[in-house]
Scaffold this motif. Structure first.
Motif, mmCIF file in Angstrom:
data_model
loop_
_atom_site.group_PDB
_atom_site.id
_atom_site.type_symbol
_atom_site.label_atom_id
_atom_site.label_comp_id
_atom_site.label_asym_id
_atom_site.label_seq_id
_atom_site.Cartn_x
_atom_site.Cartn_y
_atom_site.Cartn_z
ATOM 1 N N ALA A 92 0.844 -1.189 0.000
ATOM 2 C CA ALA A 92 0.000 0.000 0.000
ATOM 3 C C ALA A 92 0.876 1.234 0.000
ATOM 4 O O ALA A 92 1.845 1.316 0.744
ATOM 5 N N GLY A 93 0.530 2.177 -0.852
ATOM 6 C CA GLY A 93 1.275 3.434 -0.946
ATOM 7 C C GLY A 93 0.318 4.612 -0.904
ATOM 8 O O GLY A 93 -0.894 4.449 -0.800
ATOM 9 N N TRP A 94 0.891 5.788 -0.966
ATOM 10 C CA TRP A 94 0.096 7.025 -0.872
ATOM 11 C C TRP A 94 0.471 7.843 -2.093
ATOM 12 O O TRP A 94 1.595 8.316 -2.201
ATOM 13 N N ARG A 95 -0.474 8.016 -3.018
ATOM 14 C CA ARG A 95 -0.065 8.662 -4.263
ATOM 15 C C ARG A 95 -0.577 10.096 -4.396
ATOM 16 O O ARG A 95 -0.515 10.666 -5.458
ATOM 17 N N SER A 96 -1.101 10.631 -3.290
ATOM 18 C CA SER A 96 -1.535 12.033 -3.368
ATOM 19 C C SER A 96 -0.637 12.890 -2.477
ATOM 20 O O SER A 96 0.364 12.419 -1.940
ATOM 21 N N GLU A 97 -1.059 14.115 -2.290
ATOM 22 C CA GLU A 97 -0.294 15.056 -1.456
ATOM 23 C C GLU A 97 -0.110 14.505 -0.045
ATOM 24 O O GLU A 97 -1.037 13.911 0.507
ATOM 25 N N PRO A 98 1.058 14.756 0.564
ATOM 26 C CA PRO A 98 1.220 14.363 1.978
ATOM 27 C C PRO A 98 0.176 15.074 2.834
ATOM 28 O O PRO A 98 -0.244 16.183 2.509
ATOM 29 N N LYS A 99 -0.254 14.402 3.886
ATOM 30 C CA LYS A 99 -1.322 14.969 4.708
ATOM 31 C C LYS A 99 -0.952 14.898 6.187
ATOM 32 O O LYS A 99 -0.377 13.911 6.635
ATOM 33 N N GLY A 100 -1.287 15.947 6.939
ATOM 34 C CA GLY A 100 -1.095 15.922 8.391
ATOM 35 C C GLY A 100 0.228 16.524 8.818
ATOM 36 O O GLY A 100 1.102 16.811 7.988
ATOM 37 N N GLN A 101 0.383 16.702 10.123
ATOM 38 C CA GLN A 101 1.588 17.301 10.683
ATOM 39 C C GLN A 101 2.765 16.332 10.644
ATOM 40 O O GLN A 101 3.918 16.741 10.599
ATOM 41 N N ARG A 102 2.474 15.040 10.736
ATOM 42 C CA ARG A 102 3.516 14.013 10.605
ATOM 43 C C ARG A 102 3.044 13.096 9.468
ATOM 44 O O ARG A 102 2.434 12.042 9.718
ATOM 45 N N PRO A 103 3.294 13.532 8.194
ATOM 46 C CA PRO A 103 2.645 12.889 7.042
ATOM 47 C C PRO A 103 2.901 11.391 6.946
ATOM 48 O O PRO A 103 2.022 10.632 6.543
ATOM 49 N N GLU A 104 4.116 10.949 7.322
ATOM 50 C CA GLU A 104 4.397 9.508 7.225
ATOM 51 C C GLU A 104 3.438 8.737 8.152
ATOM 52 O O GLU A 104 2.985 7.639 7.828
ATOM 53 N N GLU A 105 3.085 9.378 9.258
ATOM 54 C CA GLU A 105 2.164 8.719 10.196
ATOM 55 C C GLU A 105 0.769 8.559 9.597
ATOM 56 O O GLU A 105 0.093 7.567 9.846
ATOM 57 N N THR A 106 0.375 9.538 8.815
ATOM 58 C CA THR A 106 -0.948 9.443 8.170
ATOM 59 C C THR A 106 -0.994 8.178 7.310
ATOM 60 O O THR A 106 -1.981 7.439 7.305
ATOM 61 N N VAL A 107 0.113 7.933 6.582
ATOM 62 C CA VAL A 107 0.151 6.744 5.712
ATOM 63 C C VAL A 107 0.177 5.475 6.561
ATOM 64 O O VAL A 107 -0.585 4.528 6.338
ATOM 65 N N PHE A 108 1.044 5.480 7.584
ATOM 66 C CA PHE A 108 1.142 4.284 8.437
ATOM 67 C C PHE A 108 -0.209 3.989 9.097
ATOM 68 O O PHE A 108 -0.615 2.833 9.202
ATOM 69 N N GLN A 109 -0.888 5.053 9.522
ATOM 70 C CA GLN A 109 -2.170 4.825 10.192
ATOM 71 C C GLN A 109 -3.180 4.164 9.263
ATOM 72 O O GLN A 109 -3.873 3.227 9.653
ATOM 73 N N ALA A 110 -3.233 4.660 8.028
ATOM 74 C CA ALA A 110 -4.178 4.070 7.066
ATOM 75 C C ALA A 110 -3.807 2.600 6.827
ATOM 76 O O ALA A 110 -4.673 1.723 6.764
ATOM 77 N N CYS A 111 -2.495 2.328 6.724
ATOM 78 C CA CYS A 111 -2.048 0.940 6.509
ATOM 79 C C CYS A 111 -2.392 0.081 7.731
ATOM 80 O O CYS A 111 -2.739 -1.102 7.603
ATOM 81 N N GLY A 112 -2.275 0.684 8.900
ATOM 82 C CA GLY A 112 -2.614 -0.040 10.131
ATOM 83 C C GLY A 112 -4.076 -0.459 10.134
ATOM 84 O O GLY A 112 -4.416 -1.579 10.534
ATOM 85 N N GLN A 113 -4.915 0.431 9.646
ATOM 86 C CA GLN A 113 -6.340 0.086 9.601
ATOM 87 C C GLN A 113 -6.589 -1.027 8.600
ATOM 88 O O GLN A 113 -7.367 -1.946 8.843
ATOM 89 N N LEU A 114 -5.884 -0.933 7.477
ATOM 90 C CA LEU A 114 -6.039 -1.964 6.448
ATOM 91 C C LEU A 114 -5.569 -3.328 6.980
ATOM 92 O O LEU A 114 -6.213 -4.353 6.773
ATOM 93 N N ARG A 115 -4.461 -3.319 7.678
ATOM 94 C CA ARG A 115 -3.923 -4.560 8.254
ATOM 95 C C ARG A 115 -4.937 -5.193 9.200
ATOM 96 O O ARG A 115 -5.211 -6.386 9.148
ATOM 97 N N LEU A 116 -5.531 -4.360 10.064
ATOM 98 C CA LEU A 116 -6.499 -4.903 11.016
ATOM 99 C C LEU A 116 -7.764 -5.378 10.322
ATOM 100 O O LEU A 116 -8.324 -6.422 10.664
ATOM 101 N N PHE A 117 -8.174 -4.610 9.317
ATOM 102 C CA PHE A 117 -9.377 -4.975 8.579
ATOM 103 C C PHE A 117 -9.202 -6.363 7.959
ATOM 104 O O PHE A 117 -10.029 -7.258 8.138
ATOM 105 N N ALA A 118 -8.061 -6.538 7.260
ATOM 106 C CA ALA A 118 -7.816 -7.823 6.603
ATOM 107 C C ALA A 118 -7.625 -8.921 7.652
ATOM 108 O O ALA A 118 -8.157 -10.028 7.515
ATOM 109 N N GLY A 119 -6.884 -8.590 8.714
ATOM 110 C CA GLY A 119 -6.625 -9.591 9.753
ATOM 111 C C GLY A 119 -7.913 -10.084 10.390
ATOM 112 O O GLY A 119 -8.101 -11.286 10.621
ATOM 113 N N GLN A 120 -8.815 -9.160 10.671
ATOM 114 C CA GLN A 120 -10.070 -9.555 11.318
ATOM 115 C C GLN A 120 -10.984 -10.286 10.340
ATOM 116 O O GLN A 120 -11.648 -11.258 10.677
#
Ligand code: ASP
Length: 595
Positions: free
Chosen positions: A390-418
């Motif tokens: 999973a990647g992020w192909r739009s503008e960076p978002k948030g004060q700590r942009p890498e975290e925004t991407v990691f957070q979205a990936c974290g949700q995806l991981r949990l979604f698939a895991g569950q």
């Protein structure tokens, strides 16, 4: 009908045994049991009753050829009637032994019975699991709580509470109470207010936590304080949130983070043992930054494998993610092949969170063979595992942009895991994976208010080495705070506090409080810090959540005796309710829109 049955008085009759505790060693003893009629089976010549109390169920037998009056009385019994029975404990005949219940070897042959009360037919059966709406259960909560399942939950809660006290007393903690009618404590939620009658127009706030008081107790020299205490927060209710909840709250003077962990770990071990589970500290420790990079969440569920940033393995112009942002490989073991529809679902889920999901590793392998081989190696992905990028192909978002991407990936991981848990079975509720997450950011950016707010609470100490970032780079200023996490649930948080007034004032300023505001709200704390406040720190664990997980429940309402619905109603008593005109007058209150 029910009230036509003649009732007996208890008189001086005393209960000698509890139903659930009868054992073969009681054979030959005369016992007096008291409880509820759980079930009645009338076989003509004999009537069997399952008599229930909170410990369990005992079988009572009435023989027709014994005392006809006794038998006739037994015939009147219905579900949930309250009775006392005197009789002899005998071994059951081989064909009636029930190996599934602890009392199953014996039965009580009744000689006398007292009918103490009748019961309406309960709104739902007294079974382990009932198929009725939660609203009905909450309206008749006193009946619901009588079900063995709920009794087990509340008994477990009581045992856990006792174990907590035992452990903390053993470690030299003092149990000290703090007031419920206080001034606002900033834990990030709305306060519940209590109007003052004597000082009209003034309000107490119910504590969101005893935070300031426990710090003041440290100033007063009561090193090692604890309290099992109700806290009040006016926020939207969810499965793991109630307006009032119970916290195991503690504070110590002169600790480092490690000492807090070393206090809590044996406490958790003991509590788990009481609940029948064996857990062994020390628990893994992980920084917030690591948790984000590996799980995309500050409360990782360690039962599923971590994910991996892999952008470094691909050519700079691969175009899979915006330059400077992570590309993440997520592995869910043992899912086997997914259908097209399932893959599309993952893609869609990721897209809603801003991610571009590469659901087909074969295709990536064609284009980036070398890189993908390394991805497989890094993630240890096997043939049967789900592997997505999973990647992020739009503008960076948030004060700590890498975290925004990691957070979205974290949700995806949990979604698939569950979603695929029935295939890999890793999310086993009995697999308890505790973890400490440390060094949280000091501040979070509040979009609505366009300002920094405290990530924990404003009394949390910044890390010594990040002190100057308070002003220069608040986004990267780290705090001496920590959470204890269990299977993706935040069980508790705490921090080493600020004990110096100059630093506390700086943090208030960084949070946008003017000196007047800071002094209006927290003047008493700021002043206390000038009277010899020792370095101190503490933590609070959510008792409801802890019991919920150990009872293998998914909602804290299952371990709280009288909870409220999602709209904050107590369906049994109908609270909240209007105040009458006189009460309002006395409090000097007037409703804008009277009912
Ligand atoms: N007061 C904090 C809370 O309720 C816990 C702590 O910092 O000790 O979350």
């Amino acid at each position: 009908m029910a009230n036509q049955v003649p009732l007996d008085f208890l008189g001086d009759l005393r209960r000698t045994h509890t139903c659930g505790a009868l054992r073969p060693s009681d054979e030959g003893h005369r016992v007096v049991l008291m409880g509820w009629v759980h079930r009645r089976r009338d076989l003509g010549g004999v009537i069997f009753i399952h008599l229930r109390d909170r410990e369990g169920v005992a079988q009572v037998v009435f023989h027709a050829d014994g005392d006809p009056a006794l038998h006739a009385k037994a015939e009147m019994l219905r579900s949930e009637y309250v009775v006392a029975v005197e009789g002899l404990v005998e071994a059951r005949s081989a064909d009636t032994v029930n190996p599934n219940i602890p009392t199953g070897q014996v039965e009580v042959v009744a000689e006398k019975i007292w009918l103490l009360n009748t019961s309406e037919t309960p709104p739902f059966p007294m079974e382990e699991h009932v198929d009725v709406s939660e609203d009905v259960r909450l309206k008749y909560r006193y009946v619901d709580l009588r079900r063995p399942h709920m009794q087990r939950n509340l008994m477990l809660r009581s045992k856990i509470t006792f174990a907590v006290r035992e452990e903390l007393y053993g470690q030299g903690f003092l149990e000290i109470e703090t007031p419920f009618m206080t001034k606002s404590t900033p834990e990030g939620a709305r306060d519940f207010l209590v109007p003052s009658r004597v000082q009209p127009g003034n309000f107490y706030a119910l504590p969101q936590s005893p935070q300031i008081f426990k710090q003041l107790l440290m100033v007063s020299g009561y090193d090692k304080y604890f309290q099992i205490v109700r806290c009040f927060r006016d926020e939207d209710l969810r499965a793991d949130r109630q307006y009032e909840f119970t916290q195991i709250d503690l504070e110590m003077s002169f600790p480092q983070e490690e000492q807090i962990f070393e206090t809590i770990e044996p406490l958790i071990e003991r509590v788990c043992e009481v609940a029948g589970h064996s857990v062994k500290g020390p628990f893994p420790r992980m920084s917030y930054a690591e948790a984000m990079r590996a799980y995309g969440i500050d409360k990782p569920d360690l039962r599923l494998p971590r994910f991996w940033p892999v952008e470094d393995l691909f050519p700079a112009d691969a175009g899979l993610t915006t330059e400077g942002l992570p590309l993440v490989a997520i592995r869910i073991p043992g899912t086997g092949a997914l259908s097209r529809k399932e893959r599309d679902e993952l893609k869609e889920y990721g897209k809603e969170r801003g991610l571009t999901v590469y659901d087909d590793p074969k295709r990536l392998e064609r284009d980036f063979a070398g890189a993908m081989a390394q991805v497989r190696e890094r993630t240890e992905a096997g043939e049967n595992d789900l592997l997505i990028l999973a990647g992020w192909r739009s503008e960076p978002k948030g004060q700590r942009p890498e975290e925004t991407v990691f957070q979205a990936c974290g949700q995806l991981r949990l979604f698939a895991g569950q979603k695929y848990n029935d295939r890999h079975g890793l999310l086993n509720p009995r697999d308890f994976r505790f973890l400490w997450v440390l060094d949280f950011p000091m501040f979070e950016w509040d979009e609505e208010e366009s300002r920094w707010v405290a990530a924990h609470h404003p009394f949390t100490s910044p890390k010594d080495e990040d002190l100057e970032k308070l002003e220069s780079n608040p986004a990267r200023c780290r705090a001496r705070s920590y959470d204890i996490v269990l299977n993706g649930v935040e069980l508790g948080s705490g921090s080493i506090r600020i004990h110096r007034q100059d630093i506390q004032s700086k943090v208030f300023a960084a949070l946008g409080f003017s000196p007047e505001e800071a002094s209006n709200r927290f003047g008493y704390l700021l002043e206390a810090l000038t009277y010899g406040a020792p370095p101190h720190g503490g933590i609070a664990l959510g008792l409801d959540r802890l019991v919920m997980i150990l009872a293998e429940e998914t909602s804290i309402r299952e371990v709280i005796p009288f909870p409220k619905t999602a709209r904050g109603t107590d369906l049994m008593s109908d609270a909240p309710a209007p105040a009458n005109a006189r009460q309002l007058r006395e409090l000097g209150l007037q409703l804008i829109r009277p009912k």
